[in-house]
Write a protein that holds these residues in place. Structure first.
Motif, PDB file in Angstrom:
ATOM      1  N   GLN A 122       0.793  -1.227   0.000  1.00 50.45           N
ATOM      2  CA  GLN A 122       0.000   0.000   0.000  1.00 50.45           C
ATOM      3  C   GLN A 122       0.826   1.277   0.000  1.00 50.45           C
ATOM      4  O   GLN A 122       0.289   2.365  -0.056  1.00 50.45           O
ATOM      5  CB  GLN A 122      -0.912   0.023   1.235  1.00 50.45           C
ATOM      6  N   CYS A 123       2.108   1.129   0.107  1.00 51.09           N
ATOM      7  CA  CYS A 123       2.860   2.309   0.484  1.00 51.09           C
ATOM      8  C   CYS A 123       3.224   3.243  -0.675  1.00 51.09           C
ATOM      9  O   CYS A 123       3.721   4.321  -0.455  1.00 51.09           O
ATOM     10  CB  CYS A 123       4.119   1.916   1.245  1.00 51.09           C
ATOM     11  N   VAL A 124       2.989   2.805  -1.894  1.00 48.90           N
ATOM     12  CA  VAL A 124       3.331   3.702  -2.997  1.00 48.90           C
ATOM     13  C   VAL A 124       2.211   4.727  -3.169  1.00 48.90           C
ATOM     14  O   VAL A 124       1.059   4.368  -3.391  1.00 48.90           O
ATOM     15  CB  VAL A 124       3.514   2.913  -4.300  1.00 48.90           C
TER      16      VAL A 124
ATOM     17  N   PHE B 490       7.329  -0.368  -9.006  1.00 50.64           N
ATOM     18  CA  PHE B 490       6.800  -0.419  -7.650  1.00 50.64           C
ATOM     19  C   PHE B 490       7.909  -0.140  -6.634  1.00 50.64           C
ATOM     20  O   PHE B 490       7.742   0.631  -5.697  1.00 50.64           O
ATOM     21  CB  PHE B 490       6.178  -1.795  -7.407  1.00 50.64           C
ATOM     22  N   THR B 491       9.063  -0.777  -6.861  1.00 52.53           N
ATOM     23  CA  THR B 491      10.186  -0.563  -5.948  1.00 52.53           C
ATOM     24  C   THR B 491      10.619   0.895  -5.977  1.00 52.53           C
ATOM     25  O   THR B 491      10.847   1.514  -4.931  1.00 52.53           O
ATOM     26  CB  THR B 491      11.363  -1.465  -6.345  1.00 52.53           C
ATOM     27  N   ALA B 492      10.706   1.460  -7.186  1.00 55.13           N
ATOM     28  CA  ALA B 492      11.109   2.865  -7.302  1.00 55.13           C
ATOM     29  C   ALA B 492      10.110   3.745  -6.560  1.00 55.13           C
ATOM     30  O   ALA B 492      10.497   4.651  -5.803  1.00 55.13           O
ATOM     31  CB  ALA B 492      11.191   3.255  -8.761  1.00 55.13           C
ATOM     32  N   GLY B 493       8.814   3.445  -6.740  1.00 55.97           N
ATOM     33  CA  GLY B 493       7.773   4.212  -6.059  1.00 55.97           C
ATOM     34  C   GLY B 493       7.931   4.130  -4.555  1.00 55.97           C
ATOM     35  O   GLY B 493       7.798   5.132  -3.843  1.00 55.97           O
ATOM     36  N   MET B 498       9.558   6.560   0.653  1.00 55.06           N
ATOM     37  CA  MET B 498      10.315   6.513   1.900  1.00 55.06           C
ATOM     38  C   MET B 498      11.215   7.733   2.072  1.00 55.06           C
ATOM     39  O   MET B 498      11.603   8.075   3.176  1.00 55.06           O
ATOM     40  CB  MET B 498      11.204   5.260   1.951  1.00 55.06           C
ATOM     41  N   ASN B 499      11.627   8.329   0.963  1.00 56.95           N
ATOM     42  CA  ASN B 499      12.484   9.522   1.035  1.00 56.95           C
ATOM     43  C   ASN B 499      11.764  10.691   0.381  1.00 56.95           C
ATOM     44  O   ASN B 499      12.160  11.149  -0.681  1.00 56.95           O
ATOM     45  CB  ASN B 499      13.807   9.286   0.295  1.00 56.95           C
TER      46      ASN B 499
END
Lengths: 482, 505
Positions: A122-124, B490-493, B498-499
């Motif tokens: 969910q975090c994106v 998704f990982t890039a997002g 996070m930053n």
């Protein structure tokens, strides 16, 4: 090197008394006949020529004497076959192997309920990304599988500095129970990565809400069918009691179980996954795995795991822990050729495993002599006092005893400072080699006894004290015979 | 320069006459004793043969590995162990001899570095480590082509037998994947033999690569310190690659395709075939079961060994390049196409191996380098280069490449030449490699490296990769995003989330 030729001659002149007599025996004897035939086949041509000369003498031997000794020999063989649980003759007497794994239980389900709603998915909060990824609520698990297979999951977890419980449990179960090699391999890589995540300063970089513990590991291997109390079955009955749904363990996942256990041993400083007593128990389990022939190809992984296991313990724990492991092994495993396999599977490449090997051998030796406790001198006296001239003495047992004693002494680093022990051991060996005549046809007397040695005496039949001496001198420099 | 390894270090220990000489003598006794175990067995039954060989391996182990101050086994003993690995058909013996050889190589390397800390004497050579080659030590590789004349070396590996070993493994691997289709009759004798044979070949190969590696790494290290190209020229790897008996290009291609086959095999035939019921029970006691449990492990090791081999060859090429720039390469060294070029060509022509290749090569530096080189062929020269560039190719960064993709006109040009799926795969894998490098680096040592991976940069890269994929999609409406691209996005997002501020320095 006096070694090789002379003793061989000694050896071969006399046993050849037997073959002509045997040829006329009733059917039952044929087993022995074959045995001897095999036995002689090993010999060099020179020896055979000598044998022909010897045959002439054989005629003077009385048949009664033959019969008696033959019968005795045969009884011995029978007895050993019985103890070993094998029925097919001399071949099996020295084949190790315990079926450590029985049938597998059914595996727990791999789905974790909350997985679809985990925070990670969910975090994106970037619309552009979300529209491109197009993640549907129901497809969460599949998407996570992709993240795992292509290795992104570890990146994500280390970015977030957090591994939430559903994902932790899900990946852990995949590793231990998934029938899919890719998933379990990546799940293992993931976990070994997670447990080793550290920043440059060596600080932990990750928060775990769920850490698999010892009980989960232990449970897993039980599900694979592990159990030392599984009644040893002969190859012939296994087929009959297997019903359709059962399948014999272990599954392919055992590889990752072993590897994951190694990681658990290695990360003691950061994650307290195992307590000392749990580590002792796990070490015990790992060592018993060496006994199942099904895992013999995986001994590569098992050796690595065992090295990790013995390095787990702190210096002040090691003495007591190794003692416990050794006692546990000795009390729960049979005192036959399998205990030799156990001892030999402890590699002895570093000080810790040398010590363990010695300790395990000593515990088995104590058990052999039915002692609870005894010091080294006592055991060596017992060993030396074995009367090899006695017709009833069991050479198979003696073979085991000698091998154990050799491992116990050779791997004990402290013994260098105890010349008395070394002398006693030398005396004991000389006693054996002088008192067992090379013509002794009792099973495992002259044939097997020396070849047992760890060091593998060149020719099983060479029994001259000089060859033992040579061997001792070369293998254990601290133990000077003479 | 090569120096004999001191066999001593022994004078101090042991109660007996601990002189080097007597140690040697003792050891000759051990050699005689241990080898005698094998001698007798020519006519014995198979069971005894097996026992004898196991006893022999144990004997070598306890003579050389167990004592703290042990001596390396003699060449004859090593030959005998090697022969067991090469020729035996028993799982126990194969595994045991393989482990023993690996451990012996670790403990008694033929080539090693010694750090000589000499205080005072001559300061500039102080830091140099010295290459120690035990010339007379046994080595499974034939040292030079001339050596073959002597018959006793028939067992040793040369470039052509090394090559054919790889071919053998490849043949069995591909035949196994076909066989998987047929419901495999487990007890089938031939199938079992085949599995055992491929297992043995793979372990043998792994051992050989570990020998190459030990030799190569020590020599490379020494070369980097003193720029003495002769050291690397004499490396076994270089000798094998330079041999005329086998085609260097074919060898690389064979390695590449085998690695991809194995990697694919490990992914596609991934589900366990679980025999049930009585058949299963029958198999339980069968060697088949043990071999099946071992094969995946061995295949993984082989895949890693192939990867290592290819990376070593590429490292050798880089060192050679360095040496060439200092005019150390002579005509005698011959000409060789750099391995990276051959690999990139193969990847270009055979799109099927792209994905398994990049899955197998998890060494991030090389992965990134290869992807950048791949794109470089298609991106106009001026656009991908950073300012400090002096024209050498290595200055192009992943960042530079990504920026090109965000530029509509360049990206269009590239997409005409490369299929969109290939671009996606490469971008995603490069991004992953970048992340691995970034996570291995702490903030302070980024400045010196070619790929800047600081936190600010990381977020920047994430933004760029998102926009590169967006461009790709805009450019080609029919282009579906691959799973791996979605995962990368998704990982890039997530990283951006996070930053949020994107710390910049």
């Amino acid at each position: 090197m006096t070694g090789y030729d002379d003793p061989l001659d000694l050896e071969f002149e006399e046993p050849l008394n037997f073959p002509p007599a045997l040829a006329n025996k009733k059917k039952k004897v044929i087993g022995l006949d074959d045995l001897l035939a095999d036995y002689y086949e090993e010999k060099s041509k020179v020896v055979e020529r000598e044998a022909k000369r010897a045959k002439k003498k054989a005629k003077y031997d009385s048949d009664e004497d033959m019969d008696e000794r033959e019968k005795e020999f045969h009884d011995q063989v029978d007895e050993i076959e019985k103890t070993m649980g094998h029925l097919s003759g001399d071949e099996d007497a020295f084949v190790w192997g315990l079926q450590v794994f029985g049938n597998q239980e059914s595996f727990p389900p791999l789905q974790v309920d909350e997985i679809e709603s985990c925070e990670l998915l969910q975090c994106v909060r970037n619309d552009e990304v979300n529209s491109m990824v197009g993640l549907e609520a129901q497809k969460g698990a599949t998407f996570l599988e992709g993240l795992l297979k292509n290795g992104w999951l570890l990146n994500l977890v280390s970015t977030r500095h957090h591994l939430e419980s559903p994902i932790a449990a899900w990946t852990f179960y995949l590793m231990l129970y998934s029938p899919n090699e890719v998933l379990r391999r990546n799940a293992y890589d993931f976990w070994s990565g997670v447990l080793r995540l550290k920043d440059k300063a060596g600080n932990l970089r990750i928060k775990l809400n769920w850490l698999p513990n010892y009980h989960q590991l232990k449970r897993a291997i039980e599900i694979y069918g592990f159990g030392l109390d599984v009644p040893a079955r002969l190859s012939s009955d296994v087929g009959m009691d297997a019903t359709g749904s059962e399948s014999p363990g272990p599954p392919q996942n055992i590889r990752y179980w072993i590897k994951y256990a190694s990681v658990c041993f290695q990360v003691r400083e950061t994650w307290q996954i195992l307590s000392t007593s749990e580590a002792e128990d796990l070490t015990f389990v790992v060592i018993t795995l060496f006994l199942d022939r099904v895992l013999s190809g995986l001994s590569i992984c098992l050796h690595e795991c065992l090295i990790a296991a013995v390095s787990y313990f702190k210096d002040d724990e090691w003495q007591a822990s190794s003692q416990k492991i050794a006692e546990n092994l000795a009390s729960r495993l049979p005192n036959d050729v399998n205990c030799l396999r156990v001892v030999e599977s402890i590699s002895g490449v570093d000080a810790r495993s040398k010590h363990l090997r010695s300790a395990v051998a000593f515990q088995f030796l104590l058990k052999c002599f039915e002692k609870k406790q005894a010091d080294a001198e006592e055991i060596l006296e017992l060993l030396t006092s074995t009367n090899v001239k006695d017709k009833s003495s069991d050479f198979y047992k003696m073979y085991v005893h000698l091998s154990l004693a050799e491992n116990w002494l050779l791997y004990d680093l402290l013994l260098k400072n105890k010349p008395v022990i070394c002398q006693m051991w030398g005396l004991c060996l000389r006693n054996f080699s002088c008192n067992i005549s090379s013509t002794d046809m009792r099973s495992h007397a002259s044939k097997e006894l020396p070849s047992n040695d760890q060091n593998g005496d060149p020719s099983p039949v060479v029994r001259s004290s000089s060859s033992v001496k040579t061997r001792l001198a070369s293998i254990c420099p601290f133990c000077s015979v003479d | 320069m090569p120096r004999k390894r001191g066999r001593g270090g022994g004078g101090s220990r042991g109660g007996g006459g601990g002189k080097g000489r007597s140690n040697r003598e003792k050891f000759r006794g051990i050699e005689e004793n241990t080898l005698a175990i094998l001698e007798n067995s020519s006519t014995a039954t198979s069971h005894h043969l097996l026992d004898d060989r196991l006893a022999f391996l144990q004997a070598v182990r306890s003579a050389s590995l167990v004592p703290e101050n042990g001596t390396a086994p003699t060449n004859k003993m090593l030959e005998a162990v090697f022969r067991i690995l090469k020729d035996e058909d028993s799982l126990d013996l194969i595994v045991e001899s393989y482990e023993l050889l690996l451990e012996l190589n670790k403990r008694y390397p033929r080539v090693s570095l010694s750090l000589e800390v000499k205080s005072g004497s001559c300061p500039e050579s102080e830091a140099l480590s010295k290459l120690i080659v035990v010339e007379e030590a046994w080595c499974p590789f034939r040292r030079s082509e001339k050596e073959e004349s002597s018959s006793s070396n028939g067992e040793l590996i040369d470039s052509s037998s090394f090559h054919s070993l790889i071919e053998d493994i490849a043949e069995i691997t591909s035949s196994r994947s076909c066989k998987e289709e047929m419901s495999r009759r487990a007890s089938e004798e031939s199938c079992r033999k085949l599995d055992l044979k491929s297992l043995r070949n793979m372990l043998l190969f792994h051992y050989l690569v570990s020998i190459l590696e030990g030799d190569f790494i020590a020599r490379t290290q020494a070369f980097k310190e003193n720029m003495n190209w002769a050291l690397l020229r004499e490396s076994i790897l270089n000798v094998i690659l330079g041999s005329r008996k086998t085609s260097y290009k074919d060898l690389i291609k064979e390695c590449l395709s085998l690695m991809c086959d194995l990697c694919r095999g490990l992914t596609e035939f991934a589900h366990d075939l679980r025999p049930n019921g009585s058949l299963a029970a029958e198999l339980r006691n069968n060697i088949y079961f043990a071999v099946q449990l071992t094969l995946p492990e061995v295949e993984t090791r082989t895949c890693n060994a192939l990867k290592k081999l290819l990376l070593m060859i590429m490292d050798l090429d880089s060192s050679r390049n360095l040496a060439d720039m200092s005019d150390l390469i002579s005509r005698a060294d011959g000409v060789r196409t750099p391995a990276a070029e051959i690999i990139l060509n193969e990847l270009t022509y055979d799109g099927d191996i792209l994905s398994p290749f990049f899955l197998a090569v998890d060494e991030p530096d090389w992965k990134l380098k290869l992807v950048v080189q791949f794109f470089q062929k298609y991106i106009p020269k001026s656009s991908a280069r950073t300012r400090r560039s002096n024209g050498s190719a290595s200055d192009v960064t992943f960042d530079g490449i990504l920026k090109c993709f965000s530029n509509q006109s360049i990206s269009k040009g590239v997409n005409k030449k490369i299929r969109a799926e290939v671009t996606q795969l490469l971008l995603a894998h490069a991004f992953k490699a970048y992340l691995s490098i970034a996570s291995n680096q702490s903030a302070e040592d980024i400045s010196g490296t070619k790929q800047d991976t600081g936190a600010g940069c990381l977020v920047e890269i994430c933004r760029n990769i998102i926009s590169a994929f967006a461009c790709l999609q805009k450019d080609n409406k029919r282009c579906e995003l691959l799973e791996i691209s979605k995962e990368a996005l998704f990982t890039a997002g997530t990283i951006i989330a996070m930053n949020p501020t994107g710390i910049s320095h």
